[in-house]
Scaffold this motif. Structure first.
Motif, PDB file in Angstrom:
ATOM      1  N   GLN A  48       0.828  -1.206   0.000  1.00 29.93           N
ATOM      2  CA  GLN A  48       0.000   0.000   0.000  1.00 29.93           C
ATOM      3  C   GLN A  48       0.866   1.261   0.000  1.00 29.93           C
ATOM      4  O   GLN A  48       0.535   2.260  -0.652  1.00 29.93           O
ATOM      5  N   LYS A  49       1.975   1.207   0.698  1.00 33.21           N
ATOM      6  CA  LYS A  49       2.895   2.340   0.722  1.00 33.21           C
ATOM      7  C   LYS A  49       3.506   2.551  -0.668  1.00 33.21           C
ATOM      8  O   LYS A  49       3.668   3.695  -1.122  1.00 33.21           O
ATOM      9  N   GLY A  50       3.834   1.458  -1.343  1.00 35.69           N
ATOM     10  CA  GLY A  50       4.369   1.555  -2.695  1.00 35.69           C
ATOM     11  C   GLY A  50       3.340   2.035  -3.694  1.00 35.69           C
ATOM     12  O   GLY A  50       3.649   2.807  -4.616  1.00 35.69           O
ATOM     13  N   PHE A  51       2.104   1.607  -3.526  1.00 34.10           N
ATOM     14  CA  PHE A  51       1.020   2.058  -4.400  1.00 34.10           C
ATOM     15  C   PHE A  51       0.807   3.557  -4.231  1.00 34.10           C
ATOM     16  O   PHE A  51       0.608   4.291  -5.210  1.00 34.10           O
ATOM     17  N   LEU A  52       0.868   4.039  -3.003  1.00 32.30           N
ATOM     18  CA  LEU A  52       0.751   5.473  -2.739  1.00 32.30           C
ATOM     19  C   LEU A  52       1.919   6.234  -3.371  1.00 32.30           C
ATOM     20  O   LEU A  52       1.748   7.351  -3.874  1.00 32.30           O
ATOM     21  N   PHE A  53       3.092   5.624  -3.350  1.00 35.34           N
ATOM     22  CA  PHE A  53       4.266   6.222  -3.992  1.00 35.34           C
ATOM     23  C   PHE A  53       3.987   6.483  -5.472  1.00 35.34           C
ATOM     24  O   PHE A  53       4.295   7.557  -6.003  1.00 35.34           O
ATOM     25  N   LEU A  54       3.378   5.516  -6.163  1.00 30.88           N
ATOM     26  CA  LEU A  54       3.057   5.697  -7.577  1.00 30.88           C
ATOM     27  C   LEU A  54       2.032   6.801  -7.781  1.00 30.88           C
ATOM     28  O   LEU A  54       2.084   7.531  -8.784  1.00 30.88           O
ATOM     29  N   GLN A  55       1.099   6.926  -6.845  1.00 31.24           N
ATOM     30  CA  GLN A  55       0.128   8.024  -6.925  1.00 31.24           C
ATOM     31  C   GLN A  55       0.827   9.369  -6.793  1.00 31.24           C
ATOM     32  O   GLN A  55       0.550  10.307  -7.548  1.00 31.24           O
ATOM     33  N   LYS A  56       1.721   9.471  -5.823  1.00 33.40           N
ATOM     34  CA  LYS A  56       2.429  10.730  -5.589  1.00 33.40           C
ATOM     35  C   LYS A  56       3.359  11.064  -6.752  1.00 33.40           C
ATOM     36  O   LYS A  56       3.613  12.243  -7.034  1.00 33.40           O
ATOM     37  N   MET A  57       3.872  10.051  -7.431  1.00 32.98           N
ATOM     38  CA  MET A  57       4.807  10.252  -8.542  1.00 32.98           C
ATOM     39  C   MET A  57       4.111  10.763  -9.799  1.00 32.98           C
ATOM     40  O   MET A  57       4.733  11.429 -10.626  1.00 32.98           O
ATOM     41  N   GLN A  58       2.827  10.456  -9.967  1.00 30.11           N
ATOM     42  CA  GLN A  58       2.158  10.826 -11.218  1.00 30.11           C
ATOM     43  C   GLN A  58       2.045  12.337 -11.346  1.00 30.11           C
ATOM     44  O   GLN A  58       1.611  13.034 -10.434  1.00 30.11           O
ATOM     45  N   LEU A  59       2.431  12.839 -12.507  1.00 27.91           N
ATOM     46  CA  LEU A  59       2.382  14.268 -12.774  1.00 27.91           C
ATOM     47  C   LEU A  59       0.952  14.712 -13.066  1.00 27.91           C
ATOM     48  O   LEU A  59       0.086  13.894 -13.403  1.00 27.91           O
ATOM     49  N   ALA A  60       0.718  16.005 -12.973  1.00 22.62           N
ATOM     50  CA  ALA A  60      -0.614  16.548 -13.260  1.00 22.62           C
ATOM     51  C   ALA A  60      -1.051  16.251 -14.688  1.00 22.62           C
ATOM     52  O   ALA A  60      -2.247  16.116 -14.970  1.00 22.62           O
ATOM     53  N   LYS A  84      -7.625   2.808 -11.802  1.00 20.78           N
ATOM     54  CA  LYS A  84      -8.337   3.083 -13.058  1.00 20.78           C
ATOM     55  C   LYS A  84      -8.197   4.554 -13.439  1.00 20.78           C
ATOM     56  O   LYS A  84      -7.930   4.895 -14.595  1.00 20.78           O
ATOM     57  N   LYS A  85      -8.361   5.432 -12.472  1.00 19.94           N
ATOM     58  CA  LYS A  85      -8.235   6.868 -12.740  1.00 19.94           C
ATOM     59  C   LYS A  85      -6.805   7.228 -13.138  1.00 19.94           C
ATOM     60  O   LYS A  85      -6.584   8.041 -14.045  1.00 19.94           O
ATOM     61  N   MET A  86      -5.843   6.635 -12.457  1.00 18.70           N
ATOM     62  CA  MET A  86      -4.435   6.882 -12.792  1.00 18.70           C
ATOM     63  C   MET A  86      -4.127   6.384 -14.198  1.00 18.70           C
ATOM     64  O   MET A  86      -3.415   7.051 -14.963  1.00 18.70           O
ATOM     65  N   PHE A  87      -4.662   5.230 -14.534  1.00 24.81           N
ATOM     66  CA  PHE A  87      -4.448   4.663 -15.865  1.00 24.81           C
ATOM     67  C   PHE A  87      -5.057   5.561 -16.933  1.00 24.81           C
ATOM     68  O   PHE A  87      -4.429   5.836 -17.967  1.00 24.81           O
ATOM     69  N   ASP A  88      -6.258   6.022 -16.702  1.00 25.96           N
ATOM     70  CA  ASP A  88      -6.934   6.922 -17.640  1.00 25.96           C
ATOM     71  C   ASP A  88      -6.087   8.166 -17.917  1.00 25.96           C
ATOM     72  O   ASP A  88      -5.912   8.578 -19.062  1.00 25.96           O
ATOM     73  N   LYS A  89      -5.570   8.758 -16.840  1.00 26.16           N
ATOM     74  CA  LYS A  89      -4.739   9.956 -16.989  1.00 26.16           C
ATOM     75  C   LYS A  89      -3.464   9.642 -17.766  1.00 26.16           C
ATOM     76  O   LYS A  89      -3.001  10.455 -18.571  1.00 26.16           O
ATOM     77  N   GLY A  90      -2.910   8.464 -17.525  1.00 20.30           N
ATOM     78  CA  GLY A  90      -1.713   8.063 -18.250  1.00 20.30           C
ATOM     79  C   GLY A  90      -1.964   7.896 -19.737  1.00 20.30           C
ATOM     80  O   GLY A  90      -1.150   8.307 -20.574  1.00 20.30           O
ATOM     81  N   ILE A  91      -3.102   7.300 -20.093  1.00 26.46           N
ATOM     82  CA  ILE A  91      -3.453   7.141 -21.506  1.00 26.46           C
ATOM     83  C   ILE A  91      -3.645   8.512 -22.156  1.00 26.46           C
ATOM     84  O   ILE A  91      -3.194   8.756 -23.287  1.00 26.46           O
ATOM     85  N   ASP A  92      -4.288   9.423 -21.449  1.00 23.68           N
ATOM     86  CA  ASP A  92      -4.483  10.769 -21.983  1.00 23.68           C
ATOM     87  C   ASP A  92      -3.133  11.435 -22.250  1.00 23.68           C
ATOM     88  O   ASP A  92      -2.937  12.098 -23.281  1.00 23.68           O
ATOM     89  N   CYS A  93      -2.173  11.224 -21.354  1.00 25.19           N
ATOM     90  CA  CYS A  93      -0.832  11.771 -21.535  1.00 25.19           C
ATOM     91  C   CYS A  93      -0.167  11.160 -22.767  1.00 25.19           C
ATOM     92  O   CYS A  93       0.472  11.871 -23.564  1.00 25.19           O
ATOM     93  N   ILE A  94      -0.308   9.864 -22.932  1.00 24.62           N
ATOM     94  CA  ILE A  94       0.279   9.187 -24.090  1.00 24.62           C
ATOM     95  C   ILE A  94      -0.281   9.762 -25.390  1.00 24.62           C
ATOM     96  O   ILE A  94       0.457  10.039 -26.343  1.00 24.62           O
TER      97      ILE A  94
END
Length: 376
Positions: free
Chosen positions: A137-149, A203-213
């Motif tokens: 869970q701590k690592g998953f939160l790390f990925l959330q914090k790492m994602q750019l706007a 799912k939300k993080m993935f969506d944002k990543g696809i939009d960035c791509i």
């Protein structure tokens, strides 16, 4: 988004795509054959992937899990290029413990963090130990914090220099998104160690990543092509990383982005257009009649050279010029060369300049196209 028209590069306003899907100069570690990731990192990833479910209940697995817990930084991520399965001495354990608060090396590069999270999920499935769930869970939160706007991920948690860029290089961002997709899809490896709320967040993080791509795909004469290995955090334009990693079209990283896009069920028109455009670019830029040869040079060292071979399997370059799509290589001086023999021995043999990366896409693409036509 970068647009190129008649060989001239210019920036245009970025229009956010609607997604109908859930949507430096420091010396590098020497690479060997393959994508370009250091051998130790690839071996560690394969180790985690290949072990059976029964093995994860073993004392050996528990010892490795202890190492993973030990190496996890206070921010939640892990450093790269470490074989977590190697035993540690008492002095090494003390040294790693002292580095717990270090965050500068927490990264998603070379499979770091995503590989450790996968190991934790697999061992939790057979042991149900709370410390593994907490670390995950701590690592998953790390990925959330790492994602750019903008939806992308930089290479490192502490961002400075080219570490601020959206990083497709060595599949850093794609590795994260593949993990998120599994969590969001409730893949059986991750269902026990995650919650429904985690899945919604993924799912939300993935969506944002696809939009960035989609927003960073390079457009040439109105047609989508591929991506650079890294893009500027603010402008989203292709960006420079290390001295020999110049703004360019990437024949390597772009292939894995296309695999990711083709994995999306019920893709939006924007995703379909992105895949079709990238595949057309791969077909246009493949290198035929050439083979990258491994030889022994006059000094008795292993070396590489490009030779003519009419029967050779198609190759793609790691980097192509943005203006004329000409393949290039580069030494640590940052000067482009157009023959691998023109750069020094260290970079010639220490980097994956050419490869067959997009070749495996073609059967996948044929199958994907048939699926898309059926849906239509």
């Amino acid at each position: 988004m970068l647009h190129i028209r008649n060989g001239h590069i210019f920036k245009v306003a970025i229009i956010t795509s609607f997604l109908g899907v859930f949507a430096g100069n420091a010396p590098a570690i020497a690479q060997d054959s393959g994508h370009g990731t250091p051998k130790m990192a690839r071996e560690w990833r394969n180790f985690v992937k290949e072990k059976s479910e029964i093995w994860y209940a073993s004392p050996e697995a528990a010892n490795i899990a202890n190492n993973i817990l030990l190496y996890q930084r206070s921010c939640g991520g892990w450093p790269k290029n470490i074989r977590m399965d190697e035993p540690l001495s008492d002095s090494q354990i003390a040294a790693v413990t002292d580095e717990k608060e270090v965050t500068q090396d927490a990264t998603i590069d070379n499979g770091a963090t995503t590989t450790e999270l996968t190991f934790l999920a697999k061992i939790f499935n057979v042991t149900h130990r709370d410390e593994y769930r907490s670390a995950f869970q701590k690592g998953f939160l790390f990925l959330q914090k790492m994602q750019l706007a903008n939806g992308g991920w930089p290479q490192f948690y502490d961002r400075k220099g080219y570490y601020t860029h959206i990083t497709y290089n060595d599949n850093a961002m794609v590795n994260v998104m593949n993990l998120l997709k599994k969590i969001a899809d409730r893949d059986t490896v991750f269902t026990r160690i995650t919650t429904d709320e985690n899945a919604e967040t993924a799912k939300k993080m993935f969506d944002k990543g696809i939009d960035c791509i989609l927003k960073t795909q390079i457009i040439v004469d109105g047609k989508p092509t591929v991506w650079c290995a890294q893009h500027d955090e603010v402008t989203l334009l292709p960006a420079k990383a290390r001295a020999y990693e110049l703004p360019s079209f990437s024949g390597s990283e772009s292939a894995e982005i296309v695999v990711l896009l083709m994995s999306i069920p019920n893709p939006s028109p924007e995703v379909i257009n992105a895949v079709n455009g990238a595949m057309a670019w791969f077909d246009k830029t493949k290198i035929v009649g050439k083979r990258l040869d491994e030889i022994t040079n006059v000094e008795g060292k292993k070396d590489r050279r490009m030779v003519d071979d009419p029967s050779a399997t198609p190759l793609w370059a790691r980097f192509y010029n943005l203006d004329d799509m000409r393949p290039f290589v580069c030494d640590r001086d940052g000067v482009k060369k157009y023959d691998i023999s023109e750069i020094g021995y260290e970079r010639r043999n220490g980097y994956a300049w050419y490869g067959e990366w997009p070749l495996r896409l073609y059967p996948k693409y044929d199958k994907w196209q048939r699926k898309i036509k059926k849906v239509k």
